[in-house]
Design an enzyme around this catalytic site. Structure first.
Site, PDB file in Angstrom:
ATOM      1  CG  ASP A 165      -7.969  -3.370   3.071  1.00 54.86           C
ATOM      2  OD1 ASP A 165      -8.733  -3.432   3.591  1.00 54.86           O
ATOM      3  OD2 ASP A 165      -8.085  -3.056   2.312  1.00 54.86           O
ATOM      4  CE  LYS A 175       0.294 -18.728  -1.320  1.00 49.69           C
ATOM      5  NZ  LYS A 175       0.162 -20.332  -0.841  1.00 49.69           N
ATOM      6  CG  ASP A 197      -3.064 -20.092   0.369  1.00 52.91           C
ATOM      7  OD1 ASP A 197      -2.223 -19.718   1.301  1.00 52.91           O
ATOM      8  OD2 ASP A 197      -2.645 -20.566  -0.475  1.00 52.91           O
ATOM      9  CG  ASP A 233     -13.640  -6.093   2.878  1.00 45.53           C
ATOM     10  OD1 ASP A 233     -13.663  -5.282   4.569  1.00 45.53           O
ATOM     11  OD2 ASP A 233     -14.479  -5.605   2.118  1.00 45.53           O
ATOM     12  CE1 TYR A 290      -3.752  -2.370   0.145  1.00 43.14           C
ATOM     13  CE2 TYR A 290      -4.538  -1.417   1.197  1.00 43.14           C
ATOM     14  CZ  TYR A 290      -4.528  -2.952   0.740  1.00 43.14           C
ATOM     15  OH  TYR A 290      -5.685  -2.754   0.108  1.00 43.14           O
TER      16      TYR A 290
END
Ligand code: ATP
Length: 337
Positions: free
Chosen positions: A225, A166, A201, A229, A119
């Protein structure tokens, strides 16, 4: 007295902010609001989405309340987080009664690194062949966020922190994150806080298959982020997820949802994500009793399910739901107005 900078912003941001301030006004607190501009409408009027005046006001205040920004969100909220060094983004995922939560008793906190990762917008650019973005992972920022997560767990009586990454693919950037996570965990081992790590994942799946096993998750910017959600989906929608952005010298509280142009102007936005962000602000300011009363009143309105907005299958307006919270507050403490 607390100096609070209030940025209603765009769309439903304005509506849920108005409702929230009307509830906060009922409490026994001396909150001095200074209103500031940011967002799409601000860009139209002032030619910039985040005026320097707004940044300075935020930096000077005891805490900030932020509603939502539309298309300019990245230029507003991401920039504000970086300008104010709000390195920790706390996004609680909790199931409440009377909602569309997929499971009961979900209660975990996502601690998201807020200042770097993918970001860093100035690191994204077009190239001859397409475009590229740089993923920045520094020891300093990742140590700081991992330590924050373990401290949070300790303070809130949690027993485990899950590091999410990851590292099997992003061997250097997330390899470093994982190493720092376990180095930090060493300092909390004898304090009773366990550490585990999962790939992002797999975490996305575990949030659906075994959400109750999570207590505190810590992760880098983009993963945090996305997972928050997903967390919103788990507990009944974006209208219920508050957040805190915390730094060494400031803090900003905002709902996770955006300006929701599809329902803006209709007066039906769920004010709870904003109200729960205000609860987080009151806790941050040390006003724990007022925070608890507000939290209890929100819970009561949800349990009774008489004054719910359409996203919670009710037919109340934003203002009616906020009014119902106020009425519950009054029942708790007659000195509230
Ligand atoms: P933005 O571009 O500002 O992020 P968006 O519509 O892409 O807006 P959100 O504002 O986060 O993203 O909204 C996503 C969906 O969730 C929309 O359908 C919206 O109506 C719904 N939603 C978000 N917040 C609320 C809320 N407080 N009350 C009811 N529904 C909400």
């Amino acid at each position: 007295m607390y100096n609070i900078t209030v940025i209603p912003g765009d769309g439903i941001g304005k509506e849920v902010m108005k409702a929230t301030l009307s509830v906060l006004d009922a409490l026994n607190l001396n909150l001095n609001y200074t209103f500031a501009e940011a967002g799409d409408e601000c860009l139209e009027i002032n030619g910039e989405p985040l005026p320097e005046k707004t940044i300075q006001l935020c930096k000077k205040s005891d805490a900030c309340l932020f509603g939502a920004a539309g298309e300019t969100a990245a230029d507003v909220i991401v920039k504000l987080r970086q300008e104010m060094e709000l390195f920790a983004n706390l996004r609680p995922v909790k199931s409440y009664p009377g909602t569309n939560a997929l499971f009961e008793d979900i209660d975990f906190m996502i601690v998201r690194e807020n200042t770097e990762g993918l970001y860093k917008q100035d690191e994204e650019k077009y190239t001859e062949n397409g475009a590229e973005a740089k993923r920045i992972i520094t020891r300093q920022a990742e140590s700081r966020i991992c330590d924050y997560a373990f401290k949070y767990a300790l303070k809130h009586g949690k027993s485990k922190v899950t590091g999410v990454h990851k590292a099997n693919v992003l061997k250097k950037t997330d390899g470093l994150f994982k190493k720092i996570f376990y180095e930090t965990a060493e300092n909390y081992k004898d304090k009773g806080i366990d550490a585990e790590d999962f790939y992002v994942d797999a975490t996305a799946m575990y949030l659906i298959t075994q959400p109750k096993t999570f207590e505190v998750l810590v992760t880098t910017n983009l993963f945090g982020d996305i997972l928050s959600d997903e967390g919103a989906g788990l507990v009944g929608g974006l209208g219920l997820i508050p957040s805190a952005n915390i730094g060494e010298n400031g803090a900003l509280f905002e709902p996770v949802h955006g300006s929701a142009p599809d329902i803006a102007g209709k007066g039906i936005a769920n004010p709870l994500a904003m109200l729960l962000s205000a609860v987080m602000m009151l806790n941050y300011l040390g006003e724990t009793e007022e925070a608890e009363n507000l939290d209890k009143s929100i819970l009561k309105v949800l349990k009774e399910s008489k004054n719910l907005t359409p996203d919670l299958n009710g037919n109340s307006t934003t203002d009616e739901m906020a009014e119902a919270v106020k009425i519950e507050l009054l029942k708790l403490n007659k000195s509230y107005i």
